[in-house]
Design a protein around this motif. Structure first.
Motif, PDB file in Angstrom:
ATOM      1  N   GLY A 240       0.916  -1.586  -0.380  1.00 36.16           N
ATOM      2  CA  GLY A 240       0.436   0.246  -0.018  1.00 36.16           C
ATOM      3  C   GLY A 240       0.636   1.284  -0.059  1.00 36.16           C
ATOM      4  N   THR A 241       1.925   1.497  -0.093  1.00 34.79           N
ATOM      5  CA  THR A 241       2.704   2.124   0.203  1.00 34.79           C
ATOM      6  C   THR A 241       3.720   2.971  -0.970  1.00 34.79           C
ATOM      7  N   VAL A 242       3.343   1.888  -2.136  1.00 30.25           N
ATOM      8  CA  VAL A 242       3.682   2.002  -3.603  1.00 30.25           C
ATOM      9  C   VAL A 242       3.001   1.988  -4.051  1.00 30.25           C
ATOM     10  N   ASP A 243       1.511   1.630  -3.741  1.00 28.88           N
ATOM     11  CA  ASP A 243       0.160   1.720  -4.618  1.00 28.88           C
ATOM     12  C   ASP A 243      -0.991   2.004  -3.433  1.00 28.88           C
ATOM     13  N   PRO A 244      -1.039   3.228  -4.008  1.00 24.03           N
ATOM     14  CA  PRO A 244      -3.103   3.739  -2.720  1.00 24.03           C
ATOM     15  C   PRO A 244      -3.275   3.270  -3.160  1.00 24.03           C
ATOM     16  N   SER A 245      -3.860   1.960  -3.640  1.00 23.24           N
ATOM     17  CA  SER A 245      -5.411   1.560  -4.613  1.00 23.24           C
ATOM     18  C   SER A 245      -5.034   0.058  -3.005  1.00 23.24           C
ATOM     19  N   VAL A 246      -3.810  -0.536  -2.972  1.00 22.71           N
ATOM     20  CA  VAL A 246      -3.663  -0.905  -2.609  1.00 22.71           C
ATOM     21  C   VAL A 246      -4.527  -1.600  -0.765  1.00 22.71           C
ATOM     22  N   GLY A 351     -15.397  -3.469   1.522  1.00 19.30           N
ATOM     23  CA  GLY A 351     -15.882  -2.420   0.289  1.00 19.30           C
ATOM     24  C   GLY A 351     -15.880  -1.469   0.911  1.00 19.30           C
ATOM     25  N   PRO A 352     -15.271   0.406   0.969  1.00 16.98           N
ATOM     26  CA  PRO A 352     -15.886   1.168   1.026  1.00 16.98           C
ATOM     27  C   PRO A 352     -16.627   0.989   2.080  1.00 16.98           C
ATOM     28  N   GLY A 353     -17.048   1.231   3.148  1.00 18.23           N
ATOM     29  CA  GLY A 353     -18.299   1.341   4.122  1.00 18.23           C
ATOM     30  C   GLY A 353     -18.572   0.585   4.716  1.00 18.23           C
ATOM     31  N   ASP A 354     -17.440  -0.480   4.286  1.00 17.77           N
ATOM     32  CA  ASP A 354     -17.629  -1.937   4.807  1.00 17.77           C
ATOM     33  C   ASP A 354     -17.142  -2.030   6.819  1.00 17.77           C
ATOM     34  N   GLY A 355     -16.651  -1.395   7.120  1.00 16.70           N
ATOM     35  CA  GLY A 355     -15.776  -1.163   8.300  1.00 16.70           C
ATOM     36  C   GLY A 355     -16.700  -1.919   9.335  1.00 16.70           C
ATOM     37  N   ALA A 356     -18.198  -1.760   9.490  1.00 15.08           N
ATOM     38  CA  ALA A 356     -18.602  -2.226  10.698  1.00 15.08           C
ATOM     39  C   ALA A 356     -19.114  -3.758   9.998  1.00 15.08           C
ATOM     40  N   SER A 373      -3.352  -3.517 -10.820  1.00 15.27           N
ATOM     41  CA  SER A 373      -3.226  -2.107  -9.960  1.00 15.27           C
ATOM     42  C   SER A 373      -3.997  -0.924 -11.041  1.00 15.27           C
ATOM     43  N   PRO A 374      -5.742  -0.727 -10.936  1.00 12.59           N
ATOM     44  CA  PRO A 374      -5.782   0.771 -12.128  1.00 12.59           C
ATOM     45  C   PRO A 374      -4.660   2.140 -11.673  1.00 12.59           C
ATOM     46  N   SER A 375      -4.153   2.309 -10.862  1.00 16.39           N
ATOM     47  CA  SER A 375      -3.693   3.633  -9.942  1.00 16.39           C
ATOM     48  C   SER A 375      -2.552   3.456 -11.303  1.00 16.39           C
ATOM     49  N   GLY A 377      -0.752   0.535 -12.695  1.00 14.76           N
ATOM     50  CA  GLY A 377      -1.352  -0.581 -14.263  1.00 14.76           C
ATOM     51  C   GLY A 377      -0.049  -1.363 -13.714  1.00 14.76           C
ATOM     52  N   ALA A 378       0.700  -1.539 -12.304  1.00 16.72           N
ATOM     53  CA  ALA A 378       1.437  -2.701 -12.433  1.00 16.72           C
ATOM     54  C   ALA A 378       0.565  -4.416 -11.447  1.00 16.72           C
ATOM     55  N   VAL A 379       0.858  -5.367 -11.853  1.00 14.44           N
ATOM     56  CA  VAL A 379       0.288  -6.081 -11.929  1.00 14.44           C
ATOM     57  C   VAL A 379       0.767  -6.595  -9.851  1.00 14.44           C
ATOM     58  N   ASN A 380      -0.238  -6.718  -9.642  1.00  8.10           N
ATOM     59  CA  ASN A 380       0.003  -6.823  -7.675  1.00  8.10           C
ATOM     60  C   ASN A 380      -0.482  -7.984  -6.942  1.00  8.10           C
ATOM     61  N   VAL A 381       0.871  -8.819  -6.271  1.00  5.08           N
ATOM     62  CA  VAL A 381       0.016  -9.341  -6.031  1.00  5.08           C
ATOM     63  C   VAL A 381       0.103  -9.606  -4.639  1.00  5.08           C
ATOM     64  N   LEU A 382      -1.022  -9.927  -3.677  1.00  4.95           N
ATOM     65  CA  LEU A 382      -1.146  -9.359  -2.425  1.00  4.95           C
ATOM     66  C   LEU A 382      -1.826 -11.178  -1.608  1.00  4.95           C
ATOM     67  N   GLY A 383      -1.538 -10.903  -0.700  1.00  2.00           N
ATOM     68  CA  GLY A 383      -2.145 -11.649   1.009  1.00  2.00           C
ATOM     69  C   GLY A 383      -0.984 -12.894   0.879  1.00  2.00           C
ATOM     70  N   GLY A 384      -1.814 -13.999   0.706  1.00  2.00           N
ATOM     71  CA  GLY A 384      -1.142 -15.206   0.620  1.00  2.00           C
ATOM     72  C   GLY A 384      -0.831 -15.913   1.691  1.00  2.00           C
ATOM     73  N   LYS A 385      -0.083 -16.738   1.595  1.00  3.90           N
ATOM     74  CA  LYS A 385       1.630 -17.345   3.127  1.00  3.90           C
ATOM     75  C   LYS A 385       2.875 -17.742   2.106  1.00  3.90           C
ATOM     76  N   LEU A 386       3.581 -18.279   2.963  1.00  3.72           N
ATOM     77  CA  LEU A 386       4.804 -19.531   2.661  1.00  3.72           C
ATOM     78  C   LEU A 386       4.740 -20.035   2.371  1.00  3.72           C
ATOM     79  N   THR A 387       3.738 -21.106   2.571  1.00  5.68           N
ATOM     80  CA  THR A 387       3.492 -22.196   1.821  1.00  5.68           C
ATOM     81  C   THR A 387       3.372 -22.446   0.671  1.00  5.68           C
ATOM     82  N   THR A 388       2.066 -21.277   0.302  1.00  7.17           N
ATOM     83  CA  THR A 388       2.210 -21.345  -1.182  1.00  7.17           C
ATOM     84  C   THR A 388       2.704 -20.201  -1.691  1.00  7.17           C
ATOM     85  N   TYR A 389       4.142 -19.569  -1.526  1.00  8.22           N
ATOM     86  CA  TYR A 389       4.371 -18.719  -2.564  1.00  8.22           C
ATOM     87  C   TYR A 389       4.180 -19.311  -3.860  1.00  8.22           C
ATOM     88  N   ARG A 390       4.472 -20.462  -4.447  1.00  7.13           N
ATOM     89  CA  ARG A 390       5.100 -20.638  -5.724  1.00  7.13           C
ATOM     90  C   ARG A 390       3.587 -20.709  -6.456  1.00  7.13           C
TER      91      ARG A 390
END
Length: 536
Positions: A240-246, A351-356, A373-375, A377-390
Motif C-alpha cells: 500500500g505504500t507503493v500503490d495507493p489502491s491497495v 468494500g468502502p463503508g463496510d467497516g462494521a 492496479s488501477p493506479s 498499471g503494475a500487477v499486484n500480488v497480495l496476501g497469501g502465506k509462505l507455504t503457497t508462495y509458488r
C-alpha cells in the motif's frame, strides 16, 4: 554453481546493465513471493530483474513460524480451498523442490488437564481431516506419517518438559518444518539467478508504473530508470505504500525464543490449544542453534508499517502463559532469550463503508489476490502465506504475461529443484538421504547438511579463509551452541548476496534472533565478512 552465486560484484554489473537494457518483467520486493515470481518468470524464458530496498527476506518472510504446513487451521474456518492448496504446495516442497530445507516434524498435543476434552476430540477430528488432505496431495506416509494417539511415555520422550501428572496420552501429527524461512528465500533467489534473473538488493523502487520504475541504489545514492514490459508489485505488507489502491489489514504474529534445554531439548513440537478456542494453537517449535520458538499471536496491526515490527509485552505474556498450561514447570519471562514479530499482509476484501462487523484478523482468509492496479498499471500480488508462495508466483506471472502480451512458456516450478536439492533418486527427509548427498566426501555435520543440502560439501570446499570448519562461537563464552561455521559466513558473502554482517547475522543465519548471541559473535562475523568482500 557460479551462475547461481550472488556477489557484490555481480550486483554492480547487473545494476549497470539494468540502466541500459529493458527487461520483460521487473519484480519489486525480495521476500518469498518476489523471489518466487522472479524464479517462475526466469524459468519461463523471460528476462527478469528483482529489486529489494533492503535485503532478501528482509520483511515478513523471515518472521514466520518456519512451517510448511498443510492448512489444518484453514479447515477449521471452512476455507477448504486454501487448506487444500497448502497441502499440495507442502507436498511440492517436501518431495520435489526443497526436500533439503523441509523435514517432517512431529507435533504433540498432550491430553492433560490443560487441554479440555472438547479440544482434544476436535483436534483429533481435525488431524483426521488434515490426513485426508495429505493423501489428496499425494504425500506418502513415508514423508509425512499419519496422525495417531500416543501413550504418555512417548509424549514425554518427544517433549520432556510436558507435565506428567494427569497426562493420559497425546495426539501426534506431522507437518512440514523449514530449517529456516529466510534460507528458502535465498535459495529461490539463487535459483532464479542461475536462470538469468538479476537479483538486486539495496535498490529502492519509487514511482512504480506499468512500464518500469525509478530506482535508487541505497549504497551509493545513484538513481536510474528501469524499463520493463510489465512490473510486479510483490512488496507484501508494504504494498500500500507503493500503490495507493491497495487495501490491507496487517496482522501481527509474535514469537518468543527460549533455550531448547529449558524444554528438555524436545524432538517434537508442543501444540497447546488457545483457551476457549478449538481452532487456534500456540506451538513450541524446536529450531536450529539449540533454540525453541514459541508462537504465534494474531493481532490487528493498524497504522504505519514499521521496517521491523516489535512484539508487545502482553503478547509475550500470552504465549508463555498458554504453553505453561501443559508444562511441568511454567515458563517465566527470564526464560526468554529473544522475541520477534512479523506482519501478515492480509487482503482487506471489504468494500468502502463496510467497516462494521469486520472479522478479526485471525478469521480473515489467507487466500491471495492477484490483480492489475488501477493506479499504477503494475500487477499486484497480495496476501497469501509462505507455504503457497509458488502458486502465488504462478498466478502473478500468468497475469503479467497476459497483461503485457508477453511470449512465455508454461509454469514448471513445481518440478524445478532449488539450489541444494538432492538428486531425485535419493530418499527425502531420511538420515540415509543425508548421507547419500555427501557420498564419497568426509562426514559432514548434520546441521550443515540441514542448511545447505547437497551444497554442504561445496560450502566448505569454497572457503578460502583460515579455520573454515570452525564454529564462529568457538572459544567465545556463552556462544558454544552456535554451530554456524566460518565457511558459512564466507559463503553468505561469496554465493548468497550478503553485503554486510547484519545480512549474515539476521538473514543468512539466524544468530540474530537472540540478541546475546548476536553480540557475542558480531565482531568475528564482521571480520570474516570484511575479508570475504575484499577477496571478491
Amino acid at each position: 554453481m557460479q551462475r547461481t552465486a550472488l556477489t557484490a560484484r555481480r550486483r554492480e554489473r547487473e545494476l549497470d546493465e539494468l540502466a541500459s537494457e529493458p527487461v520483460d518483467l521487473l519484480v519489486v520486493g525480495g521476500g518469498v513471493t518476489g523471489a518466487g515470481v522472479a524464479l517462475d518468470a526466469a524459468a519461463r524464458g523471460l528476462s527478469v530483474a528483482l529489486v529489494e530496498a533492503h535485503d532478501l527476506a528482509w520483511g515478513t518472510s523471515r518472521w514466520s513460524s518456519k512451517l510448511a504446513h498443510g492448512g489444518l487451521r484453514y479447515l477449521a474456518t471452512g476455507d477448504v480451498g486454501v487448506a487444500r492448496e497448502s497441502a499440495r504446495e507442502r507436498h511440492v516442497l517436501m518431495t520435489r523442490t526443497a526436500p533439503h530445507l523441509v523435514r517432517a516434524l512431529p507435533q504433540v498435543l498432550p491430553l492433560t488437564q490443560g487441554v479440555g476434552p472438547r479440544q482434544g476430540i476436535t483436534a483429533g477430528i481435525g488431524f483426521g481431516l488434515g490426513d485426508l488432505l495429505r493423501r489428496d496431495a499425494g504425500t506418502s506416509s513415508d514423508v509425512l506419517p499419519a496422525p495417531r494417539l500416543a501413550r504418555p511415555g512417548e509424549a514425554a520422550r518427544l517433549v520432556p518438559a510436558v507435565a506428567r501428572e494427569h497426562l493420559h496420552g497425546a495426539w501426534v501429527a506431522h507437518d512440514g518444518q523449514l530449517v529456516d524461512d529466510a534460507r528458502l528465500v535465498v535459495a529461490l533467489a539463487r535459483t532464479a539467478a542461475g536462470r538469468g534473473a538479476k537479483i538486486l538488493t539495496r535498490v529502492r523502487a519509487t514511482d512504480l508504473r506499468a512500464e518500469g520504475a525509478t530506482l535508487q541504489d541505497t549504497l551509493t545514492g545513484a538513481t536510474l530508470t528501469a524499463h520493463a514490459r510489465v512490473v510486479v508489485n510483490a512488496t507484501g505488507v508494504w504494498a500500500g505504500t507503493v500503490d495507493p489502491s491497495v487495501r490491507l489489514r496487517p496482522s501481527r504474529g509474535t514469537h518468543v525464543v527460549v533455550p531448547a534445554a529449558r524444554l528438555g531439548d524436545p524432538a517434537g513440537a508442543l501444540m497447546v490449544p488457545v483457551p476457549g478456542s478449538t481452532s487456534r494453537f500456540v506451538f513450541a517449535l524446536p529450531a536450529q542453534l539449540e533454540r525453541v520458538i514459541i508462537g504465534i499471536t494474531d493481532e490487528e496491526a493498524p497504522g504505519p508499517v514499521p521496517d521491523v515490527p516489535e512484539p508487545t509485552r502482553p503478547e509475550i505474556d500470552f504465549l508463555l502463559a498458554t504453553v505453561s498450561r501443559v508444562l511441568e514447570r511454567p515458563l517465566l519471562p527470564d526464560d526468554v532469550v529473544g522475541a520477534f514479530a512479523g506482519l501478515r499482509p492480509l487482503v482487506d476484501r471489504a468494500g468502502p463503508g463496510d467497516g462494521a462487523g469486520l472479522p478479526g484478523s485471525a478469521d480473515i482468509s489467507r487466500r491471495h489476490l492477484v490483480e492489475v492496479s488501477p493506479s499504477t498499471g503494475a500487477v499486484n500480488v497480495l496476501g497469501g502465506k509462505l507455504t503457497t508462495y509458488r502458486t502465488m508466483a504462478e498466478d502473478a506471472v500468468d497475469l503479467a504475461v497476459k497483461h503485457a502480451g508477453l511470449t512465455a512458456g508454461p509454469c514448471w516450478t513445481a518440478d524445478l529443484p532449488l539450489v541444494g536439492a538432492p538428486p531425485r533418486a535419493l530418499p527425502v527427509g531420511a538420515p540415509a538421504g543425508v548421507q547419500a548427498v555427501t557420498a564419497g566426501a568426509p562426514p559432514l555435520a548434520p546441521a550443515l547438511v540441514a542448511r545447505y543440502g547437497a551444497e554442504a560439501p561445496d560450502v566448505l570446499a569454497a572457503a578460502t579463509l583460515p579455520g573454515a570448519a570452525d564454529a564462529v562461537g568457538q572459544g567465545i563464552a556463552g556462544a558454544g551452541h552456535l554451530d554456524v561455521t566460518r565457511a558459512e559466513i564466507e559463503w553468505a558473502v561469496t554465493h548468497e548476496g550478503a553485503l554486510d554482517a547484519d545480512d549474515v547475522l539476521d538473514r543468512r543465519t539466524r544468530i540474530g534472533l537472540v540478541p546475546a548471541d548476536r553480540a557475542a559473535v558480531r565482531g568475528v562475523v564482521g571480520e570474516i565478512v570484511e575479508d570475504a568482500l575484499k577477496r571478491r
